[in-house]
Design a protein around this motif. Structure first.
Motif, PDB file in Angstrom:
ATOM      1  N   ALA A 113      49.974  22.581  41.514  1.00  0.00           N
ATOM      2  CA  ALA A 113      49.681  23.598  41.856  1.00  0.00           C
ATOM      3  C   ALA A 113      48.164  24.088  41.388  1.00  0.00           C
ATOM      4  N   VAL A 114      47.766  23.580  40.276  1.00  0.00           N
ATOM      5  CA  VAL A 114      46.527  23.920  40.108  1.00  0.00           C
ATOM      6  C   VAL A 114      45.554  23.391  40.903  1.00  0.00           C
ATOM      7  N   LYS A 115      45.798  22.217  41.422  1.00  0.00           N
ATOM      8  CA  LYS A 115      44.816  21.541  42.236  1.00  0.00           C
ATOM      9  C   LYS A 115      44.710  22.282  43.726  1.00  0.00           C
ATOM     10  N   LEU A 116      45.307  23.227  44.191  1.00  0.00           N
ATOM     11  CA  LEU A 116      45.315  24.100  45.085  1.00  0.00           C
ATOM     12  C   LEU A 116      44.412  25.225  45.185  1.00  0.00           C
ATOM     13  N   ILE A 117      44.180  25.698  43.790  1.00  0.00           N
ATOM     14  CA  ILE A 117      43.293  26.708  43.421  1.00  0.00           C
ATOM     15  C   ILE A 117      41.898  26.543  43.686  1.00  0.00           C
ATOM     16  N   PRO A 118      41.289  27.045  44.678  1.00  0.00           N
ATOM     17  CA  PRO A 118      39.856  26.773  44.962  1.00  0.00           C
ATOM     18  C   PRO A 118      38.866  27.065  43.700  1.00  0.00           C
ATOM     19  N   SER A 119      37.724  26.167  43.666  1.00  0.00           N
ATOM     20  CA  SER A 119      37.143  26.250  42.673  1.00  0.00           C
ATOM     21  C   SER A 119      35.861  27.258  42.850  1.00  0.00           C
ATOM     22  N   GLY A 120      35.430  27.916  42.239  1.00  0.00           N
ATOM     23  CA  GLY A 120      34.208  28.949  42.218  1.00  0.00           C
ATOM     24  C   GLY A 120      34.578  30.077  42.619  1.00  0.00           C
ATOM     25  N   VAL A 121      35.871  30.326  43.044  1.00  0.00           N
ATOM     26  CA  VAL A 121      36.389  31.655  43.567  1.00  0.00           C
ATOM     27  C   VAL A 121      36.984  32.341  42.495  1.00  0.00           C
ATOM     28  N   PRO A 122      36.707  33.743  42.295  1.00  0.00           N
ATOM     29  CA  PRO A 122      37.396  34.540  41.244  1.00  0.00           C
ATOM     30  C   PRO A 122      38.819  34.429  41.124  1.00  0.00           C
ATOM     31  N   LEU A 123      39.450  34.285  40.163  1.00  0.00           N
ATOM     32  CA  LEU A 123      40.946  33.872  39.946  1.00  0.00           C
ATOM     33  C   LEU A 123      41.636  35.277  40.579  1.00  0.00           C
ATOM     34  N   ASN A 124      42.686  35.414  41.115  1.00  0.00           N
ATOM     35  CA  ASN A 124      43.558  36.570  41.057  1.00  0.00           C
ATOM     36  C   ASN A 124      44.589  36.407  39.893  1.00  0.00           C
ATOM     37  N   PRO A 125      45.515  37.626  39.555  1.00  0.00           N
ATOM     38  CA  PRO A 125      46.600  37.263  38.396  1.00  0.00           C
ATOM     39  C   PRO A 125      47.552  36.284  38.652  1.00  0.00           C
ATOM     40  N   LEU A 126      47.923  35.900  39.806  1.00  0.00           N
ATOM     41  CA  LEU A 126      48.757  34.934  40.067  1.00  0.00           C
ATOM     42  C   LEU A 126      48.139  33.504  39.875  1.00  0.00           C
ATOM     43  N   MET A 127      46.894  33.267  40.227  1.00  0.00           N
ATOM     44  CA  MET A 127      46.356  32.145  39.795  1.00  0.00           C
ATOM     45  C   MET A 127      45.945  31.926  38.269  1.00  0.00           C
ATOM     46  N   GLU A 129      47.790  33.201  36.086  1.00  0.00           N
ATOM     47  CA  GLU A 129      49.180  32.696  35.367  1.00  0.00           C
ATOM     48  C   GLU A 129      49.662  31.127  35.653  1.00  0.00           C
ATOM     49  N   ILE A 130      49.229  30.782  36.850  1.00  0.00           N
ATOM     50  CA  ILE A 130      49.614  29.433  37.116  1.00  0.00           C
ATOM     51  C   ILE A 130      48.674  28.553  36.079  1.00  0.00           C
ATOM     52  N   LEU A 131      47.208  28.683  36.145  1.00  0.00           N
ATOM     53  CA  LEU A 131      46.480  28.058  35.270  1.00  0.00           C
ATOM     54  C   LEU A 131      47.046  28.106  33.759  1.00  0.00           C
ATOM     55  N   LYS A 132      47.583  29.401  33.382  1.00  0.00           N
ATOM     56  CA  LYS A 132      47.755  29.477  31.892  1.00  0.00           C
ATOM     57  C   LYS A 132      48.885  28.645  31.870  1.00  0.00           C
ATOM     58  N   LYS A 133      50.107  28.638  32.662  1.00  0.00           N
ATOM     59  CA  LYS A 133      51.000  27.826  32.242  1.00  0.00           C
ATOM     60  C   LYS A 133      50.875  26.438  32.178  1.00  0.00           C
ATOM     61  N   TYR A 134      49.918  26.035  33.303  1.00  0.00           N
ATOM     62  CA  TYR A 134      49.480  24.773  33.084  1.00  0.00           C
ATOM     63  C   TYR A 134      49.011  24.259  32.042  1.00  0.00           C
ATOM     64  N   ARG A 135      47.962  25.117  31.515  1.00  0.00           N
ATOM     65  CA  ARG A 135      47.224  24.659  30.156  1.00  0.00           C
ATOM     66  C   ARG A 135      48.400  24.632  28.966  1.00  0.00           C
ATOM     67  N   LEU A 136      49.265  25.684  29.019  1.00  0.00           N
ATOM     68  CA  LEU A 136      50.235  25.577  27.754  1.00  0.00           C
ATOM     69  C   LEU A 136      51.085  24.448  27.965  1.00  0.00           C
ATOM     70  N   SER A 137      51.427  24.013  29.083  1.00  0.00           N
ATOM     71  CA  SER A 137      52.163  22.913  29.509  1.00  0.00           C
ATOM     72  C   SER A 137      51.489  21.496  28.938  1.00  0.00           C
ATOM     73  N   ILE A 138      50.358  21.425  29.139  1.00  0.00           N
ATOM     74  CA  ILE A 138      49.343  20.168  28.645  1.00  0.00           C
ATOM     75  C   ILE A 138      49.552  20.343  27.060  1.00  0.00           C
ATOM     76  N   ALA A 139      49.496  21.167  26.505  1.00  0.00           N
ATOM     77  CA  ALA A 139      49.467  21.466  25.005  1.00  0.00           C
ATOM     78  C   ALA A 139      50.883  20.953  24.545  1.00  0.00           C
ATOM     79  N   ALA A 140      52.078  21.697  25.187  1.00  0.00           N
ATOM     80  CA  ALA A 140      53.150  21.196  24.866  1.00  0.00           C
ATOM     81  C   ALA A 140      53.555  19.676  24.968  1.00  0.00           C
ATOM     82  N   VAL A 141      52.920  18.975  25.891  1.00  0.00           N
ATOM     83  CA  VAL A 141      53.272  17.827  26.208  1.00  0.00           C
ATOM     84  C   VAL A 141      52.707  16.826  24.993  1.00  0.00           C
TER      85      VAL A 141
END
Length: 165
Positions: A113-127, A129-141
């Motif tokens: 899901a994070v790969k679908l976020i375009p790079s260089g574009v300002p992130l909206n709140p949904l994006m 949140e997706i990035l935050k959950k992904y980073r938390l998941s990496i740390a949890a793993v």
């Protein structure tokens, strides 16, 4: 050949912080607690595999705390305790391994899901949140596999101590 008693093998009181297998108690608390907090902060979705991860992290945290206080108070002096020590830490290592693999899989899915976020574009709140959950998941793993390693090492050193008793 001199015989050893269980009291010579299993430490009590402050000596648990100086013996090799029991030195792993503190890092097991830290990494297990971090897995618990990191997974809980992602709103535990999807519920099925992450519910198992939460169960394992809470169960092992509570049982390790109980185990630590049993050793600290010196209630571990009967002959059965060395084998119980090996058994508990083996079960905890298997549980954590069984929780780490699904957690890593969920993290891979979140990575797609994070790969679908375009790079260089300002992130909206949904994006965000997706990035935050992904980073938390990496740390949890990472914390989950470290907890698995610690419980596995504790099992090995406890088994060596059990064989000597």
């Amino acid at each position: 050949m001199a015989s050893t008693t269980v009291g010579d093998i299993l430490p009590t009181g402050g000596r648990i912080l100086t013996s090799i297998p029991d030195l792993f108690f503190i890092p097991e608390f830290v990494f297990g607690g971090l897995v618990w907090m990191l997974v809980a902060s992602t709103y535990v979705e999807p519920e099925n595999p992450l519910g198992w991860v939460m169960f394992v992290s809470v169960f092992c945290f509570v049982m390790t705390t109980l185990w630590f206080f049993i050793f600290l108070c010196g209630a571990n002096q009967s002959k059965i305790w060395p084998s119980l020590d090996v058994g508990y830490h083996f079960v905890a290592a298997v549980f954590y391994l069984g929780a780490s693999v699904p957690l890593a899989y969920i993290t891979l899915i979140r990575g797609e899901a994070v790969k679908l976020i375009p790079s260089g574009v300002p992130l909206n709140p949904l994006m965000e949140e997706i990035l935050k959950k992904y980073r938390l998941s990496i740390a949890a793993v990472v914390m989950s596999f470290l907890a698995t390693l610690l419980y596995f090492l504790h099992t090995i050193f406890s088994a060596i101590r059990w064989r000597r008793s």
